[in-house]
Enzyme design. Structure first.
Site, PDB file in Angstrom:
ATOM      1  N   CYS A 150       0.816  -1.232   0.000  1.00 28.21           N
ATOM      2  CA  CYS A 150       0.000   0.000   0.000  1.00 28.21           C
ATOM      3  C   CYS A 150       0.850   1.283   0.000  1.00 28.21           C
ATOM      4  O   CYS A 150       0.472   2.284  -0.616  1.00 28.21           O
ATOM      5  CB  CYS A 150      -0.951  -0.007   1.192  1.00 28.21           C
ATOM      6  SG  CYS A 150      -0.203  -0.575   2.721  1.00 28.21           S
ATOM      7  N   HIS A 242      -2.510   6.597   3.850  1.00 31.36           N
ATOM      8  CA  HIS A 242      -1.075   6.707   4.132  1.00 31.36           C
ATOM      9  C   HIS A 242      -0.543   8.023   3.552  1.00 31.36           C
ATOM     10  O   HIS A 242      -0.695   8.300   2.351  1.00 31.36           O
ATOM     11  CB  HIS A 242      -0.309   5.546   3.483  1.00 31.36           C
ATOM     12  CG  HIS A 242      -0.564   4.208   4.125  1.00 31.36           C
ATOM     13  ND1 HIS A 242      -1.247   4.031   5.312  1.00 31.36           N
ATOM     14  CD2 HIS A 242      -0.186   2.955   3.728  1.00 31.36           C
ATOM     15  CE1 HIS A 242      -1.289   2.743   5.624  1.00 31.36           C
ATOM     16  NE2 HIS A 242      -0.662   2.076   4.673  1.00 31.36           N
TER      17      HIS A 242
HETATM   18  P1  NAP Z   1      -6.936  -9.262   7.975  1.00 31.28           P
HETATM   19  O1  NAP Z   1      -7.861  -8.158   8.303  1.00 31.28           O
HETATM   20  O2  NAP Z   1      -6.196  -9.919   9.085  1.00 31.28           O
HETATM   21  O3  NAP Z   1      -7.785 -10.409   7.178  1.00 31.28           O
HETATM   22  C1  NAP Z   1      -7.233 -11.667   6.855  1.00 31.28           C
HETATM   23  C2  NAP Z   1      -8.240 -12.513   6.071  1.00 31.28           C
HETATM   24  O4  NAP Z   1      -7.646 -13.785   5.775  1.00 31.28           O
HETATM   25  C3  NAP Z   1      -9.528 -12.836   6.821  1.00 31.28           C
HETATM   26  O5  NAP Z   1     -10.585 -13.005   5.932  1.00 31.28           O
HETATM   27  C4  NAP Z   1      -9.209 -14.193   7.473  1.00 31.28           C
HETATM   28  O6  NAP Z   1     -10.369 -14.986   7.743  1.00 31.28           O
HETATM   29  C5  NAP Z   1      -8.405 -14.851   6.365  1.00 31.28           C
HETATM   30  N1  NAP Z   1      -7.528 -15.887   6.896  1.00 31.28           N
HETATM   31  C6  NAP Z   1      -6.675 -15.800   7.945  1.00 31.28           C
HETATM   32  N2  NAP Z   1      -6.043 -16.994   8.140  1.00 31.28           N
HETATM   33  C7  NAP Z   1      -6.510 -17.843   7.193  1.00 31.28           C
HETATM   34  C8  NAP Z   1      -6.261 -19.201   6.861  1.00 31.28           C
HETATM   35  N3  NAP Z   1      -5.382 -19.954   7.558  1.00 31.28           N
HETATM   36  N4  NAP Z   1      -6.929 -19.757   5.821  1.00 31.28           N
HETATM   37  C9  NAP Z   1      -7.812 -19.032   5.108  1.00 31.28           C
HETATM   38  N5  NAP Z   1      -8.110 -17.738   5.373  1.00 31.28           N
HETATM   39  C10 NAP Z   1      -7.459 -17.144   6.393  1.00 31.28           C
HETATM   40  O7  NAP Z   1      -5.821  -8.800   6.925  1.00 31.28           O
HETATM   41  P2  NAP Z   1      -5.867  -7.563   5.873  1.00 31.28           P
HETATM   42  O8  NAP Z   1      -5.377  -6.306   6.471  1.00 31.28           O
HETATM   43  O9  NAP Z   1      -7.188  -7.600   5.202  1.00 31.28           O
HETATM   44  O10 NAP Z   1      -4.719  -7.991   4.847  1.00 31.28           O
HETATM   45  C11 NAP Z   1      -4.902  -9.036   3.901  1.00 31.28           C
HETATM   46  C12 NAP Z   1      -3.692  -9.100   2.983  1.00 31.28           C
HETATM   47  O11 NAP Z   1      -3.577  -7.884   2.236  1.00 31.28           O
HETATM   48  C13 NAP Z   1      -2.368  -9.267   3.743  1.00 31.28           C
HETATM   49  O12 NAP Z   1      -1.509 -10.094   3.006  1.00 31.28           O
HETATM   50  C14 NAP Z   1      -1.828  -7.840   3.802  1.00 31.28           C
HETATM   51  O13 NAP Z   1      -0.433  -7.792   3.931  1.00 31.28           O
HETATM   52  C15 NAP Z   1      -2.289  -7.294   2.448  1.00 31.28           C
HETATM   53  N6  NAP Z   1      -2.425  -5.836   2.385  1.00 31.28           N
HETATM   54  C16 NAP Z   1      -3.114  -5.162   3.323  1.00 31.28           C
HETATM   55  C17 NAP Z   1      -3.247  -3.763   3.212  1.00 31.28           C
HETATM   56  C18 NAP Z   1      -4.018  -2.949   4.187  1.00 31.28           C
HETATM   57  O14 NAP Z   1      -4.041  -1.710   4.025  1.00 31.28           O
HETATM   58  N7  NAP Z   1      -4.675  -3.537   5.173  1.00 31.28           N
HETATM   59  C19 NAP Z   1      -2.669  -3.099   2.145  1.00 31.28           C
HETATM   60  C20 NAP Z   1      -1.973  -3.826   1.190  1.00 31.28           C
HETATM   61  C21 NAP Z   1      -1.867  -5.192   1.321  1.00 31.28           C
HETATM   62  P3  NAP Z   1     -11.038 -15.064   9.227  1.00 31.28           P
HETATM   63  O15 NAP Z   1     -11.860 -13.803   9.389  1.00 31.28           O
HETATM   64  O16 NAP Z   1     -11.864 -16.291   9.152  1.00 31.28           O
HETATM   65  O17 NAP Z   1      -9.900 -15.147  10.209  1.00 31.28           O
END
Ligand code: NAP
Length: 344
Positions: A150, A242
């Site tokens: 991001c 950001h």
């Molecule tokens: P998050 O809020 O922690 O969400 C994670 C998601 O993955 C949830 O749906 C979770 O399901 C699922 N999950 C977790 N463990 C799992 C497993 N073992 N098997 C299958 N599904 C699983 O994370 P996020 O912030 O959305 O980020 C997601 C990705 O995008 C990450 O790789 C992060 O680095 C990337 N990213 C994030 C941002 C940002 O601004 N947040 C920006 C760029 C990239 P449950 O609800 O069932 O646990």
């Protein structure tokens, strides 16, 4: 006709943004939602702790969440948007690609792999052609495309806008919102009344991904851009958006007016989610600000302000919405590019 799509990690911070952007999308129809075992086999409304600020779309509220495995996703789904933690994505995404799905992913795994296109369509849409090499090398019917981190997405288009001046050296300091760490990322006791001058692994992502995005693809391999990028990343107690302070040194001299004009003229693309203008230049010296500017262009625009001459070349500040332009919107844009280029 719409393309049937699925969202891997649909209950998380980025997954919810994907739901929000894809539910009304004119080219895509949400046909599958997956998450971890603890959310699987439940209705989306009962397991997604919905926090985007707009109501949960009714079209998905009663959909059942599936486990994140190829056998659980219907064959008529063609494209998957992945918002999984990278530790999970590193094995799961390749299994989906092997099973024939196209995956547009946010996760950091494989972003720097030589045969994986890392794409911001307005910057390097031509890198998508790496998919042919990827399919040959990996024997996949499906394919994997990544969007960058991001914070990388926020400043790289501004560097590309200045490419005619020969961008040689860049310093960037970030002030990153808490949503960038996901819902369970930073505790309130850590971040309220505070700033944390460390985000594990983040600096190296900005430094390496920017060189891949600005690199050139000759049809058979990708060369990294020689630009030197140094980054310092900080977490601050804003919710979304950001903000970044950028210093750019170039081989050709440039004035403040040159920079403003180059940013304003930087083209958007004829894709549904590419805003026009892509880069919005603000005159007020105290802008952009997260609360005031993050939703510009439906959260897909990049705002730039405070352009000035400094000891280290031109300095300016830029800002983008981290879960929209920096994550979910970036994957959707890559999905639109896949569609336009005939991969779907
Ligand atoms: P998050 O809020 O922690 O969400 C994670 C998601 O993955 C949830 O749906 C979770 O399901 C699922 N999950 C977790 N463990 C799992 C497993 N073992 N098997 C299958 N599904 C699983 O994370 P996020 O912030 O959305 O980020 C997601 C990705 O995008 C990450 O790789 C992060 O680095 C990337 N990213 C994030 C941002 C940002 O601004 N947040 C920006 C760029 C990239 P449950 O609800 O069932 O646990």
């Amino acid at each position: 006709m719409t393309v049937r799509v699925g969202i891997l990690g649909a209950t998380g911070a980025v997954g919810q943004r994907l739901v929000e952007l894809l539910a009304p999308h004119p080219q895509f129809e949400i046909a599958a939602l997956t998450a971890s075992e603890s959310s699987a086999d439940s209705a989306y409304r009962s397991v997604a702790k919905w926090r985007t600020g707009s109501p949960m779309p009714e079209s998905v509220a009663d959909m059942m969440v599936s486990p994140t495995e190829p056998v659980a996703v219907s064959d008529d789904v063609e494209l998957l948007f992945s918002a999984l933690p990278s530790s999970v994505a590193s094995t799961v995404e390749s299994a989906f690609c092997e099973a024939g799905y196209l995956v547009s992913s946010n996760s950091s795994n494989e972003r720097m792999a030589e045969d994986v296109p890392l794409v911001i369509p307005e910057v390097n849409a031509d890198h998508i052609e790496l998919l042919e090499i990827q399919r040959d090398e990996r024997g996949w019917d499906g394919a994997l495309v990544k969007n960058p981190n991001c914070s990388t997405i926020t400043f790289v288009p501004t560097l590309d806008a200045l490419s005619a001046f020969g961008v040689e050296r860049v310093h960037v300091a970030t002030l990153q919102a808490v949503s960038g760490a996901g819902y369970d990322g930073v505790s309130s006791m850590e971040i309220i009344d505070n700033a944390i001058p460390h985000i594990g692994g983040e600096e190296s992502k900005l430094e390496s991904e920017s060189r891949k995005l600005l690199g050139s693809f000759d049809g058979s391999s990708l060369s990294l851009d020689p630009v030197d990028v140094g980054a310092s990343c900080n977490r601050i107690p804003t919710l979304d958006g950001h903000l970044e302070n950028v210093w750019v040194e170039t081989t050709e001299s440039m004035t403040v007016d040159d920079v403003r004009e180059a940013m304003e003229r930087y083209p958007s693309l004829p894709l549904n989610s590419s805003p026009d203008p892509l880069i919005y230049v603000l005159d007020q010296p105290d802008r952009p600000q997260p609360r005031l500017d993050r939703n510009r262009g439906d959260g897909m625009a990049i705002s730039v302000g405070g352009i000035r001459e400094s000891t280290f070349g031109i300095q300016y500040n830029c800002l983008a919405h981290n879960t929209i332009r920096g994550a979910a919107g970036a994957s959707v844009l890559n999905g639109e590019l896949l569609l336009k280029e005939g991969y779907l």
